[in-house]
Each structure stands twice: as C-alpha cells, then as structure tokens.
Write an enzyme that holds these catalytic residues in place. Structure first.
Site, PDB file in Angstrom:
ATOM      1  N   SER A 141      36.401  75.132  56.231  1.00 35.63           N
ATOM      2  CA  SER A 141      37.349  75.731  55.288  1.00 35.63           C
ATOM      3  C   SER A 141      36.744  77.013  54.747  1.00 35.63           C
ATOM      4  CB  SER A 141      37.576  74.777  54.116  1.00 35.63           C
ATOM      5  OG  SER A 141      38.260  75.438  53.065  1.00 35.63           O
ATOM      6  N   TYR A 154      34.326  69.583  47.043  1.00 36.28           N
ATOM      7  CA  TYR A 154      34.985  69.962  48.304  1.00 36.28           C
ATOM      8  C   TYR A 154      34.222  71.132  48.940  1.00 36.28           C
ATOM      9  CZ  TYR A 154      38.762  71.446  51.485  1.00 36.28           C
ATOM     10  OH  TYR A 154      39.505  71.799  52.596  1.00 36.28           O
ATOM     11  N   LYS A 158      32.221  71.160  52.615  1.00 37.88           N
ATOM     12  CA  LYS A 158      32.551  72.064  53.715  1.00 37.88           C
ATOM     13  C   LYS A 158      31.362  72.970  54.058  1.00 37.88           C
ATOM     14  CE  LYS A 158      36.721  70.647  54.578  1.00 37.88           C
ATOM     15  NZ  LYS A 158      37.093  70.093  55.894  1.00 37.88           N
TER      16      LYS A 158
END
Ligand code: NAD
Length: 250
Positions: A141, A154, A158
C-alpha cells in the site's frame, strides 16, 4: 492467492483467470456468502478453489496450502493480497495493542509465513523440474511509505510487508523465483467505502496526478503483467499503481 472474492483481490483473480491460470482464492467469509464472485471467476474459464481461511492463523494457512496441493498438485504463483484496515481508526497516542496485533497478524505475519510455506513448495518444484517458473507478488500500500497517524498499525504492517518482499526476493533469487511488490494508492473497494467522501474531495483537489480513483482492475492488470513475466530482471521491486500519488510535487 489470498482474498480474491471482492475488491482488489477479485480484480487480480479475474485478470489471472483470463490469463488461463487456475485459481485458489481464500477469505474469511463462508463459501455460500461468496458464491456470486466465485461464479464470476469461473466465467473466466478458470478452475476455482475457495478455502475459508484466516491467513493470520497458522492452522488455516496449513489447511489452505494442503487444499491447493490436493486440488491442483502444483503452485506457480502466490499473490498475498488479503489485508485489513484497523476496525477502528485510532490515533497513535490511543491505539490498543489488540488492534495492533490483529492488523499486523493479518497483513504481515500471515503473508510472511504463507510465503515461507509456498516458497518451500516452489523450491521443491524447481528442483524436480528446472523448466518450472513461479513468482510471488505482495500487495502492499502507499501506507508502506506514507505516515497516517490515525492508522499507524496498518502503515507498519505494510512497511513490514515491503521489507518482506525484499527479503524473499533475496532468498529466492537462486531458485529463479522473482518476488514483487505492488503498491496501490486509493482504490474504490469496501475497504475505502467509509472514507469515500474524503477521498473524492482530495482527488478532485489534485492529490493524484491522474484525477480518478484507482480500480481493482488497475491493480489486476499490473499483477497479471508481473506474473506473466513481462518485468524480467526486476525482482524485489515495487510497482506503484497509484495514479502518481507518490510523486513529490511543488
Ligand atoms: P477489501 O476489504 O475489499 O477486501 C479484503 C479481502 O481480504 C476480502 O476478500 C477479505 O475476505 C480478505 N481478508 C481480509 N482479512 C483476511 C484474513 N485475515 N484472512 C483471509 N482473508 C482476509 O479490501 P481491498 O481494498 O480489496 O484490499 C485488498 C488489499 O489491498 C489489502 O491488502 C489492502 O491493504 C490493500 N490496499 C487497498 C487499498 C485501497 O485503496 N482499497 C490501497 C492500498 C492497498
């Protein structure tokens, strides 16, 4: 591949099916909840296996790999696509350890150890048949490099997956197995539905060079090109499917 019944995963699976790959997809939903998307994937002509499996759980990963072994007897491509956003966006000053653990387990630990299991199998296949070729793609991402303080866990998951791409590329090079990272920007899926209005405005205001949302098919086409072998001599690298979001501009 992981995921595959909705969003970016469906976009990837549909493209791979059209490329004449048979498909093993997985997800946390029960089979009857994903019957529609599975029919959509079968319509590409692919044989489709669905396994209900939480990739964060070791037992489920083992079940997934053995289901692929008994259904197809071979593995050519692994796409680590499945991932989750935090259930609740919370500032880094507030976030709970439970949320951190859940997100890192699903987005980093799961793909890391699924890659380990699949890589061992791919090495076996390569040793048995030097003409066998495989590849691995991790869907990371923009959050691997952009810091969002309301979903730090998050971003960290990633960023870790990004390093995992480099590690596996370095380790699997001697077996001729390329490992790539595909890094989507802002893609219209269930994951981004809760923040659709915010991103509509930002895109309209010029956040991305190409002023539109990304689509699952944009990502699917990039992954298809990678696994087809259209990016030779490029292992360990990142393809940004982000409409130019990551280009620093003044
Ligand atoms: P989505 O929520 O629409 O789909 C996620 C898929 O992953 C679902 O099929 C779900 O069943 C599966 N999944 C989630 N957790 C799982 C688990 N623990 N075990 C097995 N399957 C699991 O999300 P999406 O937008 O399609 O995202 C797909 C991937 O792309 C994710 O890794 C996400 O982080 C990444 N991504 C998305 C965007 C975006 O803008 N949508 C941007 C960058 C990266």
């Amino acid at each position: 591949m992981t995921g595959g019944t909705r969003g970016i995963g469906f976009g990837i699976a549909a493209r791979l099916g059209a490329e004449r790959f048979d498909l093993a997809v997985c997800g946390v939903r029960a089979r009857d909840e994903v019957a529609g998307p599975l029919r959509g994937l079968e319509a590409t002509g692919a044989k489709v296996l669905y396994v209900e499996a939480d990739i964060g759980a070791r037992e489920a990963r083992e079940r997934l790999v053995s289901a692929v072994r008994s259904e197809f007897g071979r593995l050519d491509v692994l796409v680590n696509n499945a991932g989750m956003a935090p259930r609740r966006r919370a500032d880094v000053l507030e976030v709970s350890e439970e949320s951190f653990e859940e997100v890192v387990r699903a987005n980093l630990q799961g793909p890391y150890f699924l890659t380990q299991a699949c890589a061992r199998w791919m090495i076996e296949q390569r040793k048995e048949n030097p003409d066998w070729h495989g590849s691995i793609v991790n869907v990371s991402s923009m959050s691997a490099t952009f810091a969002s303080t309301n979903r730090g866990e998050y971003c960290i998951s990633k960023a870790g997956l990004s390093m995992a791409t480099k590690l596996w590329a370095a380790r699997l090079g001697e077996f001729g197995i390329p490992v790539y990272e595909v890094s989507p920007g802002i893609v219209k899926t269930d994951m981004t539905a809760p923040v659709e209005g915010k991103y509509d405005e930002l895109i309209e205001g010029g956040l991305t060079i190409e002023r539109r949302w990304g689509t699952p098919d944009d990502v699917g086409r990039a992954v298809a090109a990678l696994v087809r072998g259209d990016f030779p001599y490029s292992t360990g690298n990142v393809v940004h499917v982000d409409g130019g979001l990551g280009v620093p501009r003044l």
